[in-house]
Design an enzyme around this catalytic site. Sequence first.
Site, PDB file in Angstrom:
ATOM      1  N   PHE A  32     -10.090 -28.625 -37.808  1.00 58.29           N
ATOM      2  CA  PHE A  32     -10.482 -28.531 -36.391  1.00 58.29           C
ATOM      3  C   PHE A  32     -11.474 -29.616 -35.964  1.00 58.29           C
ATOM      4  O   PHE A  32     -12.038 -29.536 -34.875  1.00 58.29           O
ATOM      5  CB  PHE A  32     -11.079 -27.148 -36.051  1.00 58.29           C
ATOM      6  CG  PHE A  32     -10.206 -25.995 -36.425  1.00 58.29           C
ATOM      7  CD1 PHE A  32      -9.089 -25.681 -35.671  1.00 58.29           C
ATOM      8  CD2 PHE A  32     -10.491 -25.223 -37.538  1.00 58.29           C
ATOM      9  CE1 PHE A  32      -8.260 -24.615 -36.009  1.00 58.29           C
ATOM     10  CE2 PHE A  32      -9.680 -24.155 -37.891  1.00 58.29           C
ATOM     11  CZ  PHE A  32      -8.564 -23.848 -37.132  1.00 58.29           C
ATOM     12  N   LYS A  35      -9.300 -34.717 -36.522  1.00 59.51           N
ATOM     13  CA  LYS A  35      -8.721 -35.820 -37.301  1.00 59.51           C
ATOM     14  C   LYS A  35      -7.362 -36.238 -36.744  1.00 59.51           C
ATOM     15  O   LYS A  35      -7.104 -37.424 -36.557  1.00 59.51           O
ATOM     16  CB  LYS A  35      -8.568 -35.409 -38.778  1.00 59.51           C
ATOM     17  CG  LYS A  35      -9.874 -35.011 -39.456  1.00 59.51           C
ATOM     18  CD  LYS A  35      -9.678 -34.643 -40.909  1.00 59.51           C
ATOM     19  CE  LYS A  35      -8.753 -33.485 -41.145  1.00 59.51           C
ATOM     20  NZ  LYS A  35      -9.237 -32.208 -40.557  1.00 59.51           N
ATOM     21  N   GLU A 106      -2.656 -35.588 -42.796  1.00 65.76           N
ATOM     22  CA  GLU A 106      -2.723 -34.631 -43.907  1.00 65.76           C
ATOM     23  C   GLU A 106      -2.587 -35.364 -45.249  1.00 65.76           C
ATOM     24  O   GLU A 106      -1.888 -34.897 -46.162  1.00 65.76           O
ATOM     25  CB  GLU A 106      -1.640 -33.548 -43.772  1.00 65.76           C
ATOM     26  CG  GLU A 106      -1.628 -32.805 -42.454  1.00 65.76           C
ATOM     27  CD  GLU A 106      -2.793 -31.832 -42.250  1.00 65.76           C
ATOM     28  OE1 GLU A 106      -3.649 -31.705 -43.167  1.00 65.76           O
ATOM     29  OE2 GLU A 106      -2.850 -31.227 -41.168  1.00 65.76           O
TER      30      GLU A 106
END
Length: 213
Positions: A32, A35, A106
């Site tokens: 949160f 990014k 990710e």
Amino acid sequence: MSDSSTHPHSDTNPAPCSQQPGVLEVITGPMFSGKSEELIRRLKRARIARQRVACYKPDIDLRYHRTSIASHSSQTHDATTVATTDRLREHLYPQLDDIEVIGIDEVQFFDEHIIPLALELIALGKRVLMAGLDTTFSNEPFGPVPNLMALADKVTKLSAVCMVCGQAAIHTQRLGQSRELVVVGAAGLYEARCRAHFHPTGDDPAEQLELPA
Ligand code: ADP
Ligand code: MG
């Protein structure tokens, strides 16, 4: 006698560089913290500058469809889902001459081969943008991210808002009993916490009393 220090080919002058090296920019922080938003922002600006962009994510994010990355604030950017670094390489290299900027979201879920790949792309003059968690919910370094941070030209460490007190949050708190490291975007399983309200071994239910009604 000529002044060797001003001669273009003298030993004291830097050698001319035929291939400008690229850069590695790492965007990190807890869940949160923005990014993906920041990665999407940089990729969109690169496209405004007419640079050609390729974006990837690991085959792990359950939130949205497989052809884009997405932020919690619903911003998206086209992306290709790949299972491993080798698959990413196989997809990217045939078109690499046409690509100037490579984004990966990710990145914590990629294997360690992502590190030499990043260095290779930099050596080829590419701008490489990598976004990912720096620590797990147990507060351990997360996959290749700490190494990538050490090798980066630029590291942007973002904070989120602590869901207990509203201060800057650098941790990802696991809620409930899930021990699974790899649950991405599953709503309600994680929240951002500051140092004071983070519990690496599990959430403290007493603290929930502090939450605003
Ligand atoms: P990340 O990729 O770091 O998980 P995202 O870019 O997907 O973050 O989402 C950032 C957005 O999440 C913020 O702009 C905000 O709208 C939303 N958000 C939800 N919870 C929080 C929080 N605790 N702190 C900050 N932003 C939050
Ligand atoms: Mg994200």
